[in-house]
Design a protein around this motif. Structure first.
Motif, PDB file in Angstrom:
ATOM      1  N   THR A  36       0.847  -1.208   0.000  1.00  0.00           N
ATOM      2  CA  THR A  36       0.000   0.000   0.000  1.00  0.00           C
ATOM      3  C   THR A  36       0.875   1.248   0.000  1.00  0.00           C
ATOM      4  O   THR A  36       1.832   1.324   0.767  1.00  0.00           O
ATOM      5  N   PRO A  37       0.564   2.246  -0.883  1.00  0.00           N
ATOM      6  CA  PRO A  37       1.381   3.479  -0.904  1.00  0.00           C
ATOM      7  C   PRO A  37       1.391   4.156   0.457  1.00  0.00           C
ATOM      8  O   PRO A  37       0.397   4.160   1.184  1.00  0.00           O
ATOM      9  N   GLY A  38       2.514   4.766   0.761  1.00  0.00           N
ATOM     10  CA  GLY A  38       2.636   5.466   2.030  1.00  0.00           C
ATOM     11  C   GLY A  38       1.906   6.800   2.027  1.00  0.00           C
ATOM     12  O   GLY A  38       1.473   7.300   0.999  1.00  0.00           O
ATOM     13  N   HIS A  39       1.732   7.402   3.185  1.00  0.00           N
ATOM     14  CA  HIS A  39       1.087   8.698   3.321  1.00  0.00           C
ATOM     15  C   HIS A  39       1.997   9.802   2.779  1.00  0.00           C
ATOM     16  O   HIS A  39       3.213   9.698   2.838  1.00  0.00           O
ATOM     17  N   PRO A  40       1.398  10.943   2.200  1.00  0.00           N
ATOM     18  CA  PRO A  40       2.227  12.062   1.724  1.00  0.00           C
ATOM     19  C   PRO A  40       3.076  12.628   2.834  1.00  0.00           C
ATOM     20  O   PRO A  40       2.657  12.727   3.982  1.00  0.00           O
ATOM     21  N   GLY A  41       4.278  13.049   2.474  1.00  0.00           N
ATOM     22  CA  GLY A  41       5.173  13.620   3.465  1.00  0.00           C
ATOM     23  C   GLY A  41       4.766  15.036   3.851  1.00  0.00           C
ATOM     24  O   GLY A  41       3.890  15.650   3.247  1.00  0.00           O
TER      25      GLY A  41
END
Length: 226
Positions: A36-41
């Motif tokens: 799953t893609p990570g959260h925006p920085g």
């Protein structure tokens, strides 16, 4: 005891050989499912302001504006002198003795007068006949004859070139170069013949030479009528 040790060693050798063969026959596993893609920085720190750019070139002149509205109607002129019936030469001489026209006016404006228009000397020192109009700055001849006009211009702040006009024609020019910090004086005078309705006024035509100061005077009077 010795026989038991040999037996254990053989058994261990067999297990190691079996394990090695098993490892040599292993195949590559299937590709796993993408994570799953990570959260925006978090937002980064703002950068520093850039340098000022060079000034832009001057723009082209804009289009000509619309024609302005017509100015307000001027004030009515002063009434002329009453006519006198002459029945004899002696009556004519008496009439000439009673005809007169004279004025002295003084500048009471702030700063310098507008250029390319009559200087309006607003304070009337002597102007009983009202032949000089302080609202327009123009003397209008009501008694034809020979007149004398003179002016004394106080010069302050910058030089002055004054022009005495007769019916839109320059008849005298006076120039003075201002010398700081004193107040200079530019004077002039002339005799001229005027007809009924002729006009006379003082004027400056350049902003660099309009140093007419408060207190300057303009005088004119009839020497003798026609």
């Amino acid at each position: 005891m010795a026989i038991l040790s040999v037996f254990l060693l053989l058994q261990l050798a067999f297990i190691w050989q079996s394990t090695a063969q098993t490892q040599n026959t292993c195949t590559k596993g299937e590709t796993g499912i993408p994570g799953t893609p990570g959260h925006p920085g978090y937002n980064g720190v703002p950068g520093r302001d850039g340098r000022d750019g060079h000034p832009g070139a001057d723009g082209k002149p804009g289009p000509k504006g619309d024609k302005g509205e017509m100015g307000i109607k001027g004030e009515p002129g002063l009434p002329g002198p009453p006519s006198v019936s002459v029945s004899s030469p002696s009556d004519a001489m008496e009439m000439k003795k009673t005809q007169h026209s004279a004025f002295t006016v003084r500048a009471n404006f702030q700063g310098t007068p507008p250029v390319n228009s009559p200087i309006r000397f607003g304070y009337e020192v002597y102007n009983p006949d009202k032949h000089y109009n302080p609202y327009t700055g123009i003397f209008v001849c009501r008694v034809p004859g020979v007149y004398y006009f003179t002016y004394h211009i106080l010069v302050s702040g910058k030089g002055v070139t004054s022009y005495l006009y007769h019916n839109n024609r320059v008849i005298m020019t006076t120039r003075d170069t201002y010398s700081s910090p004193d107040v200079d004086t530019a004077c002039g005078g002339t005799i001229i013949h005027l007809l009924l309705g002729d006009t006379v006024w003082l004027q400056v035509n350049r902003e660099e030479e309009d140093g007419v100061f408060n207190g300057s005077t303009f005088t004119g009077f009839l020497l003798y009528p026609d």
